[in-house]
Design a protein around this motif. Structure first.
Motif, PDB file in Angstrom:
ATOM      1  N   ALA A  59       0.843  -1.117  -0.036  1.00 25.83           N
ATOM      2  CA  ALA A  59      -0.114   0.057   0.200  1.00 25.83           C
ATOM      3  C   ALA A  59       1.019   1.294  -0.055  1.00 25.83           C
ATOM      4  CB  ALA A  59      -1.083  -0.198   1.205  1.00 25.83           C
ATOM      5  N   SER A  60       0.539   2.246  -0.811  1.00 24.03           N
ATOM      6  CA  SER A  60       1.206   3.317  -0.756  1.00 24.03           C
ATOM      7  C   SER A  60       1.170   4.224   0.236  1.00 24.03           C
ATOM      8  CB  SER A  60       1.026   4.277  -2.076  1.00 24.03           C
ATOM      9  OG  SER A  60      -0.317   4.526  -2.207  1.00 24.03           O
ATOM     10  N   ASP A  61       1.810   5.370   0.332  1.00 21.00           N
ATOM     11  CA  ASP A  61       1.859   6.161   1.729  1.00 21.00           C
ATOM     12  C   ASP A  61       0.505   7.120   1.614  1.00 21.00           C
ATOM     13  OD1 ASP A  61       4.417   6.009   2.697  1.00 21.00           O
ATOM     14  OD2 ASP A  61       5.155   6.834   0.966  1.00 21.00           O
ATOM     15  N   GLY A  62       0.194   7.526   2.681  1.00 24.83           N
ATOM     16  CA  GLY A  62      -0.864   8.629   2.777  1.00 24.83           C
ATOM     17  C   GLY A  62      -2.412   8.182   3.046  1.00 24.83           C
ATOM     18  N   TYR A  63      -2.596   6.720   3.352  1.00 30.57           N
ATOM     19  CA  TYR A  63      -3.834   6.359   3.767  1.00 30.57           C
ATOM     20  C   TYR A  63      -3.893   6.893   5.319  1.00 30.57           C
ATOM     21  CZ  TYR A  63      -4.350   3.869  -0.594  1.00 30.57           C
ATOM     22  OH  TYR A  63      -4.548   3.372  -1.918  1.00 30.57           O
ATOM     23  N   ASP A  64      -5.087   6.993   5.861  1.00 26.91           N
ATOM     24  CA  ASP A  64      -5.377   7.189   7.337  1.00 26.91           C
ATOM     25  C   ASP A  64      -6.017   5.833   7.749  1.00 26.91           C
ATOM     26  OD1 ASP A  64      -6.359   8.032   9.816  1.00 26.91           O
ATOM     27  OD2 ASP A  64      -7.316   9.278   9.265  1.00 26.91           O
ATOM     28  N   MET A  65      -5.067   5.272   8.419  1.00 24.81           N
ATOM     29  CA  MET A  65      -5.518   3.738   8.769  1.00 24.81           C
ATOM     30  C   MET A  65      -6.311   3.680   9.999  1.00 24.81           C
ATOM     31  SD  MET A  65      -4.037   2.175   6.452  1.00 24.81           S
ATOM     32  CE  MET A  65      -4.083   0.437   7.091  1.00 24.81           C
ATOM     33  N   ASP A  66      -6.688   4.979  10.421  1.00 24.40           N
ATOM     34  CA  ASP A  66      -7.708   5.104  11.418  1.00 24.40           C
ATOM     35  C   ASP A  66      -9.183   4.859  10.840  1.00 24.40           C
ATOM     36  OD1 ASP A  66      -5.985   5.099  13.765  1.00 24.40           O
ATOM     37  OD2 ASP A  66      -5.565   7.275  13.738  1.00 24.40           O
ATOM     38  N   GLN A  67      -9.298   5.281   9.645  1.00 24.38           N
ATOM     39  CA  GLN A  67     -10.647   5.080   8.837  1.00 24.38           C
ATOM     40  C   GLN A  67     -10.732   3.832   7.991  1.00 24.38           C
ATOM     41  OE1 GLN A  67     -12.523   8.062   9.221  1.00 24.38           O
ATOM     42  NE2 GLN A  67     -11.130   8.729  10.669  1.00 24.38           N
ATOM     43  N   PHE A  68     -11.868   3.306   8.463  1.00 23.60           N
ATOM     44  CA  PHE A  68     -12.092   1.950   7.776  1.00 23.60           C
ATOM     45  C   PHE A  68     -11.998   1.988   6.080  1.00 23.60           C
ATOM     46  CE2 PHE A  68     -15.059  -1.078   5.887  1.00 23.60           C
ATOM     47  CZ  PHE A  68     -14.821  -2.148   6.631  1.00 23.60           C
ATOM     48  N   ASP A  69     -12.744   3.321   5.595  1.00 20.81           N
ATOM     49  CA  ASP A  69     -12.587   3.098   4.069  1.00 20.81           C
ATOM     50  C   ASP A  69     -11.272   3.095   3.560  1.00 20.81           C
ATOM     51  OD1 ASP A  69     -15.494   3.173   4.137  1.00 20.81           O
ATOM     52  OD2 ASP A  69     -15.567   5.133   3.922  1.00 20.81           O
ATOM     53  N   ASP A  70     -10.201   3.888   4.149  1.00 24.42           N
ATOM     54  CA  ASP A  70      -8.982   4.021   3.799  1.00 24.42           C
ATOM     55  C   ASP A  70      -8.214   2.802   4.210  1.00 24.42           C
ATOM     56  OD1 ASP A  70      -9.311   6.802   3.207  1.00 24.42           O
ATOM     57  OD2 ASP A  70      -7.252   7.373   4.215  1.00 24.42           O
ATOM     58  N   ARG A  71      -8.702   2.066   5.029  1.00 28.13           N
ATOM     59  CA  ARG A  71      -7.952   0.704   5.255  1.00 28.13           C
ATOM     60  C   ARG A  71      -8.234  -0.388   4.273  1.00 28.13           C
ATOM     61  NH1 ARG A  71      -9.426   1.402  10.743  1.00 28.13           N
ATOM     62  NH2 ARG A  71     -11.255  -0.232  10.674  1.00 28.13           N
ATOM     63  N   VAL A  72      -9.483  -0.100   3.804  1.00 24.64           N
ATOM     64  CA  VAL A  72     -10.147  -0.956   2.550  1.00 24.64           C
ATOM     65  C   VAL A  72      -9.160  -0.707   1.488  1.00 24.64           C
ATOM     66  CG1 VAL A  72     -12.070  -1.567   1.145  1.00 24.64           C
ATOM     67  CG2 VAL A  72     -12.521  -1.565   3.552  1.00 24.64           C
ATOM     68  N   LEU A  73      -8.970   0.703   1.221  1.00 32.91           N
ATOM     69  CA  LEU A  73      -8.266   1.021  -0.023  1.00 32.91           C
ATOM     70  C   LEU A  73      -6.880   0.438  -0.181  1.00 32.91           C
ATOM     71  CD1 LEU A  73      -9.633   4.814  -0.361  1.00 32.91           C
ATOM     72  CD2 LEU A  73     -10.215   2.672  -2.116  1.00 32.91           C
ATOM     73  N   ALA A  74      -6.085   0.798   1.185  1.00 34.80           N
ATOM     74  CA  ALA A  74      -4.936   0.409   1.350  1.00 34.80           C
ATOM     75  C   ALA A  74      -4.541  -1.175   1.178  1.00 34.80           C
ATOM     76  CB  ALA A  74      -4.319   0.815   2.736  1.00 34.80           C
ATOM     77  N   ILE A  75      -5.522  -2.118   1.989  1.00 33.88           N
ATOM     78  CA  ILE A  75      -5.430  -3.268   1.643  1.00 33.88           C
ATOM     79  C   ILE A  75      -5.571  -3.850   0.296  1.00 33.88           C
ATOM     80  CG2 ILE A  75      -6.269  -5.638   2.390  1.00 33.88           C
ATOM     81  CD1 ILE A  75      -6.933  -4.148   5.005  1.00 33.88           C
ATOM     82  N   THR A  76      -6.588  -3.186  -0.287  1.00 35.81           N
ATOM     83  CA  THR A  76      -6.883  -3.663  -1.905  1.00 35.81           C
ATOM     84  C   THR A  76      -5.719  -3.270  -2.492  1.00 35.81           C
ATOM     85  OG1 THR A  76      -9.252  -3.072  -1.607  1.00 35.81           O
ATOM     86  CG2 THR A  76      -8.369  -3.184  -3.669  1.00 35.81           C
ATOM     87  N   GLU A  77      -4.890  -2.183  -2.488  1.00 31.47           N
ATOM     88  CA  GLU A  77      -3.784  -1.847  -3.368  1.00 31.47           C
ATOM     89  C   GLU A  77      -2.667  -2.809  -2.880  1.00 31.47           C
ATOM     90  OE1 GLU A  77      -0.726   1.911  -3.997  1.00 31.47           O
ATOM     91  OE2 GLU A  77      -2.227   2.078  -2.465  1.00 31.47           O
ATOM     92  N   ALA A  78      -2.443  -3.142  -1.654  1.00 32.24           N
ATOM     93  CA  ALA A  78      -1.415  -3.811  -1.447  1.00 32.24           C
ATOM     94  C   ALA A  78      -1.811  -5.533  -1.859  1.00 32.24           C
ATOM     95  CB  ALA A  78      -1.175  -4.352   0.231  1.00 32.24           C
ATOM     96  N   SER A  79      -2.920  -5.887  -2.057  1.00 32.87           N
ATOM     97  CA  SER A  79      -3.398  -7.104  -2.534  1.00 32.87           C
ATOM     98  C   SER A  79      -3.256  -7.219  -4.101  1.00 32.87           C
ATOM     99  CB  SER A  79      -4.865  -7.352  -2.163  1.00 32.87           C
ATOM    100  OG  SER A  79      -5.248  -7.317  -0.889  1.00 32.87           O
ATOM    101  N   GLY A  80      -3.283  -6.056  -4.954  1.00 35.51           N
ATOM    102  CA  GLY A  80      -3.253  -6.365  -6.307  1.00 35.51           C
ATOM    103  C   GLY A  80      -4.577  -6.937  -6.824  1.00 35.51           C
TER     104      GLY A  80
END
Length: 532
Positions: free
Chosen positions: A260-281
């Motif tokens: 996952a790239s920089d800049g996601y707010d991991m305290d926010q559920f929606d940002d976590r979903v985006l970060a994990i999705t990016e890291a997953s491919g």
């Protein structure tokens, strides 16, 4: 040769895996293997050979390969499938000549393979790649070609006799077997950090050239580990970064890393979903329960640092970074430079011997920041390495001539005499600005963050400056803000991560803030005029 891709046996290996391999332990046990797009890409690169006409034509381009992906991405499965191919008596895993048009002939199998599969402990080897390889050999369509045991898997020749083997190891191969290595797998190298682990890996790498006719190589598959633990995976990650910065003249190491790239707010559920999705491919995300993974952060006493590391595959946890790198990158003005004779401020920070020294210039009128000098201690430097003071002084002189410098803030430790000499040469411009003063530093960092958040600062995307911005971490102080939360200054995210250019940028920005906030001086003298 130019930009043409190298020929590869990867397509043949991919086809072989999907025709002859099955899944190991788990929900898909025994079902036909299917590779995702990341795995196929890694195999295509791992099995590249030098093209016809190259001095090393037909030889492997990379003798070491690494894959770094988030937890649950079937990386252990990939390791086992590759080991199966390297062990198999019919797999097309080695160069077997060129066709007249320069394309590759059908590859050949390895002669008398010896394949050590290493993990942290013997139990982990058997639970990970070696355990998966046992199932693949036993339950696949070619089960009659192998004699499978807990301590070795033997390839059977046409006469039924042993013709090669794979073994689980939790240390280096013994001296006799080490000389026979044709392929070796390192499973979860982020768990390998003890001195004996690292010595074992060095021994295994040293063994690779001993059977040149079989062109041996090594594959490691991992998830991001604990920063600063000095693990094998961390060494590989840093080596790959050095290669990407063109600091390695002839790299023989291919490294695939998805995070996952920089800049996601991991305290926010929606940002976590985006970060994990990016890291997953795209492929892994398609069958993953992304929202279920993201909800783990909400458990009481959840280890959020661990969750971000394994599910976002990040060596640097976003909550520990001082600045939002995504916001910083969004302020890039590609190709822009500060024009000569512009009114500017300069920031200077660094250490002579330990880390790095940097000069950053900021345009007073536009807020545009530009890295103008960076001297970094090489990783392999001798103990007596030191920044060349004359180079730095010459650069300062050149900046003073090129721009109209209003103010230059310098953090003086390690450069006291030099900064003093500059202040004599450039009076009313060069000033000491000590970064070890907690409250002024907190305020300067706050002003820099505000400049990023509001877009008042911009830059040209210099990769070294951006790297140093991303390397800056938070070091908590005993001071509290108005909400009762502890204030912080800059600190290292990792012992080897340098952020001196970031500090220089903060000093240059603070100098600009002080210049623009100062009322213009009244001009003295001049002719008196009657005003009617």
């Amino acid at each position: 040769m130019g930009d043409e891709p190298n020929p590869t046996l990867g397509d043949q290996v991919v086809a072989f895996i999907e025709e002859r391999c099955v899944y190991g332990p788990g929900s898909l046990k025994g079902q036909p293997a299917r590779l995702n797009s990341d795995q196929k890409f890694v195999l295509y690169r791992a099995y590249e050979v030098w093209p016809l006409g190259h001095p090393r034509a037909g030889k492997r381009v990379f003798n070491r390969c690494g894959m770094s992906v988030r937890k649950g991405s079937a990386k252990t499965e990939l390791m086992a499938w590759v080991a199966f191919c390297e062990l198999h008596s019919e797999a097309p895993v080695r160069f077997n000549g060129f066709e007249s048009d320069g394309t590759l002939r059908q590859g050949r199998p390895v002669a008398d393979p010896y394949i050590p599969l290493m993990a942290n402990t013997k139990d982990q080897v058997e639970e990970l790649a070696y355990g998966a390889l046992m199932v693949i050999c036993q339950e696949g369509p070619d089960a009659d070609l192998f004699d499978v045991g807990l301590d070795r898997i033997i390839r059977l020749g046409y006469d039924g006799e042993a013709d090669g083997k794979a073994v689980p190891i939790a240390g280096a191969p013994n001296a006799r077997d080490g000389a026979r290595t044709t392929f070796q797998g390192i499973d979860e190298p982020h768990r390998l950090y003890l001195p004996n682990h690292k010595a074992a890996i060095e021994t295994m790498i040293a063994n690779l050239p001993k059977r040149p006719l079989e062109d041996p190589w090594m594959l490691s598959c991992t998830t991001a580990g604990q920063p600063g633990q000095n693990s094998v995976a961390e060494d590989e990650y840093f080596e790959a970064e050095a290669i990407s910065r063109n600091e390695v003249e002839r790299p023989a190491f291919f490294f695939f890393h998805r995070q996952a790239s920089d800049g996601y707010d991991m305290d926010q559920f929606d940002d976590r979903v985006l970060a994990i999705t990016e890291a997953s491919g795209p492929d892994v995300a398609e069958w993953s329960d992304i929202e279920g993974i993201a909800s783990q952060w909400d458990r009481p006493k959840a280890d959020k640092t661990y969750l971000e590391r394994v599910w976002c595959n990040r060596w640097t946890q976003m909550a520990a970074q001082a600045f939002n790198v995504r916001k910083w990158d969004a302020l890039t003005l590609v190709g822009e430079v500060i024009p000569p004779r512009s009114r500017v401020t300069i920031g200077f920070d660094g250490a002579r011997m330990r880390d790095a020294t940097a000069l950053v210039v900021v345009d007073i009128d536009t807020g545009f920041a530009q890295l103008e000098g960076l001297w970094e201690r090489p990783e392999d430097a001798d103990d007596d390495w030191e920044v060349d003071e004359s180079e730095v002084t010459q650069k300062v002189a050149e900046l003073m001539k090129r721009f109209r410098v209003e103010r230059m803030y310098c953090d003086p430790p390690h450069w006291n005499n030099t900064v003093g000499e500059w202040s004599v040469i450039y009076p009313d411009k060069v000033e000491e600005w000590w970064t070890n003063r907690t409250r002024p530093m907190v305020n300067a960092i706050g002003a820099f963050i505000e400049a990023i958040d509001t877009g008042r600062i911009s830059h040209n995307g210099d990769p070294d400056l951006s790297r140093h911005i991303g390397n800056a971490g938070k070091k908590l102080t005993n001071l509290l803000d108005e909400r009762g939360e502890r204030l912080w200054i800059l600190g290292k995210l990792h012992p080897t991560r340098k952020f001196d250019a970031c500090m220089a940028a903060i000093l240059a920005w603070q100098a600009r803030m002080d210049v623009v906030s100062k009322p213009p001086e009244k001009k003295r003298g001049g002719r008196a005029a009657r005003i009617r």
